[in-house]
Design an enzyme around this catalytic site. Structure first.
Site, PDB file in Angstrom:
ATOM      1  N   ASP A   6      36.178  37.824  31.462  1.00  0.00           N
ATOM      2  CA  ASP A   6      36.664  37.770  32.853  1.00  0.00           C
ATOM      3  C   ASP A   6      37.654  36.623  33.030  1.00  0.00           C
ATOM      4  OD1 ASP A   6      36.671  38.593  35.689  1.00  0.00           O
ATOM      5  OD2 ASP A   6      35.861  36.580  35.960  1.00  0.00           O
ATOM      6  N   ARG A  31      45.474  38.900  35.440  1.00  0.00           N
ATOM      7  CA  ARG A  31      45.622  39.727  36.658  1.00  0.00           C
ATOM      8  C   ARG A  31      46.334  38.946  37.748  1.00  0.00           C
ATOM      9  NH1 ARG A  31      39.852  40.997  38.196  1.00  0.00           N
ATOM     10  NH2 ARG A  31      40.785  42.027  39.999  1.00  0.00           N
ATOM     11  N   LYS A  64      29.888  38.931  35.999  1.00  0.00           N
ATOM     12  CA  LYS A  64      29.421  37.538  36.103  1.00  0.00           C
ATOM     13  C   LYS A  64      28.020  37.483  36.706  1.00  0.00           C
ATOM     14  CE  LYS A  64      33.226  36.457  38.284  1.00  0.00           C
ATOM     15  NZ  LYS A  64      34.590  36.288  38.663  1.00  0.00           N
ATOM     16  N   SER A  89      34.803  42.527  37.481  1.00  0.00           N
ATOM     17  CA  SER A  89      34.945  41.072  37.415  1.00  0.00           C
ATOM     18  C   SER A  89      33.755  40.388  38.097  1.00  0.00           C
ATOM     19  CB  SER A  89      36.268  40.672  38.084  1.00  0.00           C
ATOM     20  OG  SER A  89      36.336  39.292  38.298  1.00  0.00           O
ATOM     21  N   HIS A 148      26.405  36.422  46.086  1.00  0.00           N
ATOM     22  CA  HIS A 148      27.845  36.258  45.855  1.00  0.00           C
ATOM     23  C   HIS A 148      28.601  36.566  47.139  1.00  0.00           C
ATOM     24  CE1 HIS A 148      31.668  36.360  43.697  1.00  0.00           C
ATOM     25  NE2 HIS A 148      31.973  37.397  44.461  1.00  0.00           N
TER      26      HIS A 148
HETATM   27  N1  URA Z   1      36.598  37.648  42.760  1.00  0.00           N
HETATM   28  C1  URA Z   1      36.334  37.796  41.451  1.00  0.00           C
HETATM   29  O1  URA Z   1      35.479  37.113  40.893  1.00  0.00           O
HETATM   30  N2  URA Z   1      37.028  38.717  40.776  1.00  0.00           N
HETATM   31  C2  URA Z   1      37.966  39.501  41.342  1.00  0.00           C
HETATM   32  O2  URA Z   1      38.543  40.334  40.672  1.00  0.00           O
HETATM   33  C3  URA Z   1      38.228  39.327  42.697  1.00  0.00           C
HETATM   34  C4  URA Z   1      37.523  38.387  43.392  1.00  0.00           C
END
Ligand code: URA
Length: 437
Positions: free
Chosen positions: A161, A168, A187, A183, A82
């Protein structure tokens, strides 16, 4: 349990219990908690924070809000990567085949770009016929057979999320370490890999502007990953200028292919070697970082990483020949040189500014459903520390028409700071963070 009590507890600095956190996430997912209460709790978390136990409970509750992938049917160790995102970040395109060529399988879900940063799926769609809409079965069998797959994130993965992030985004509650950690990690955990490598970017073009903030985020994500039973490593890397030389969908694909062909040796290659070494060592495919790097470099030199990429493109609907000869990829009709007005050294390149140039050319999305032009973008010829003469090209603008090219060149010039003194070198990889435990 009452949501008003949970909000008040966090407002007053209390730690939420696992039951309270699960009640909240369930209510967000099934829609029984109204947005105003969710937003109030999010703002209380921004101000009061969460300890590590609360962050883990939030992460796991979010992970369990939808489908979780079980990759145990695929042989060997499965890895995922990621990035917190940045301009010119085409790392996955080169990293995944490099790692898969060394026998470590990679199963990745990716997204589309919004705003000035591009998405991996958009970039890959530069290959005629490419699809990211894979069924679960096709995804699994491709990871087993080819060594890696990149699919679009399904609607069922981490629905909590999706709702929380949308809220958010419009309530000033994105910038909170526990909310970002939960978050991202919910994932990644739902996607099922055994090894997770995180590229946490820092600098003017990054989500985390300072190295200290990037380190805090990285440390928390690594510890949460470990507590959830996954091998997790984070690399803190520079995003104070765009990554590599290409910004724009097809242009970035061509740069990644050049790297796999051994024709590119800049910081993007260094990043792929660093992240790849972390994955190979965590997966047990190399005894240490040095051996891992050697293997990854050999995979570029002997063509096996490029062959993996070609097999992947073919498995997802494209043609192998378009990898070996990229001339079938979209190409913009207008090429225009953005020349420097001053002479000196490149002191800084505003990465966000360059991303916006690409977006104005049509390469990025202003809204989630806008169409994008895969051919346009910017090819940088000068990076930080390079000498430049007045009248020399800073970058080639790839545009649809002369008007947009001229406007883009003016914006691009504004993103460069030229100074009479050469700036000192800045380390590209700033730290590698492993679990303390
Ligand atoms: N990327 C994400 O997936 N979530 C966040 O809260 C910030 C960046």
């Amino acid at each position: 349990m009452l949501m008003t009590d949970i909000i008040a507890k966090k407002r007053d600095g209390g730690a939420l219990s696992r039951e309270e956190i699960e009640f909240f996430v369930r209510g967000v997912t099934d829609g029984s908690i109204p947005d105003y209460q969710t937003a109030a709790l999010l703002m209380a978390i921004v101000w009061r924070g969460m300890d590590r136990r609360e962050t883990l409970d939030l992460t796991l509750a979010m992970m369990n809000s939808g489908e979780t992938l079980d990759l145990s049917g695929i042989s060997g160790v499965k890895a995922d990567k990621h990035s917190t995102g940045g301009v010119g970040d085409k790392t996955s395109l080169a990293l995944l085949p490099m790692v898969a060529a060394q026998g470590v399988r990679m199963a990745k879900m990716s997204g589309r770009g919004l705003g000035h940063t591009g998405g991996t799926l958009d970039k890959l769609e530069s290959f005629p016929g490419f699809t990211s809409a894979l069924t679960h079965e096709r995804f699994m069998s491709q990871v087993e057979r080819v060594g890696f797959a990149i699919a679009g994130q399904t609607a069922d993965l981490d629905p909590a999320d999706k709702k929380l992030y949308a809220l958010r985004d419009v309530t000033g509650t994105v910038q909170s370490i526990p909310l970002i950690v939960s978050s991202i990690m919910s994932k990644k955990l739902a996607a099922g890999a055994d090894v997770i490598v995180l590229d946490v970017k820092t600098g003017s073009g990054a989500f985390m502007k300072t190295e200290a903030d990037a380190r805090t985020l990285a440390r928390e994500m690594v510890e949460i990953g470990k507590m959830a039973g996954r091998k997790t490593v984070a690399c803190i890397t520079d995003m104070d200028q765009p990554l590599g030389n290409a910004v724009g969908n097809a242009l970035e694909v061509k740069e990644a292919v050049a790297l796999l062909k051994g024709e590119y040796t800049g910081e993007l290659r260094e990043l792929c070697l660093t992240l790849g070494s972390c994955i190979l060592t965590e997966a047990g495919a190399a005894k240490d970082g040095d051996e891992a790097r050697e293997k990854l470099i050999k995979g570029i030199e002997d063509g096996s990483a490029l062959a993996k990429f070609a097999a992947f493109i073919a498995a997802q609907g494209g043609s192998e020949k378009d990898v070996y000869d990229v001339s079938a990829l979209p190409e913009a009709p207008v090429k225009y040189e953005a020349v420097s007005e001053a002479s000196g050294y490149v002191a800084h390149i505003d990465a966000e500014g360059v991303g916006l140039v690409s977006m104005h050319l049509g390469g990025g999305r202003a809204t989630a459903d806008s169409a994008i032009d895969l051919a346009v973008g910017v090819e940088l010829h000068k990076k930080r520390g390079d000498a430049v003469g007045a009248g020399e090209s800073l970058a080639t603008i790839h545009a649809r028409d002369a008007g947009s090219a001229g406007r883009a060149a003016a914006l691009l010039r504004g993103a460069y700071t030229i100074s009479p003194v050469r700036p000192g070198p800045v380390p590209f990889v700033k730290a590698i963070i492993r679990s303390e435990g």
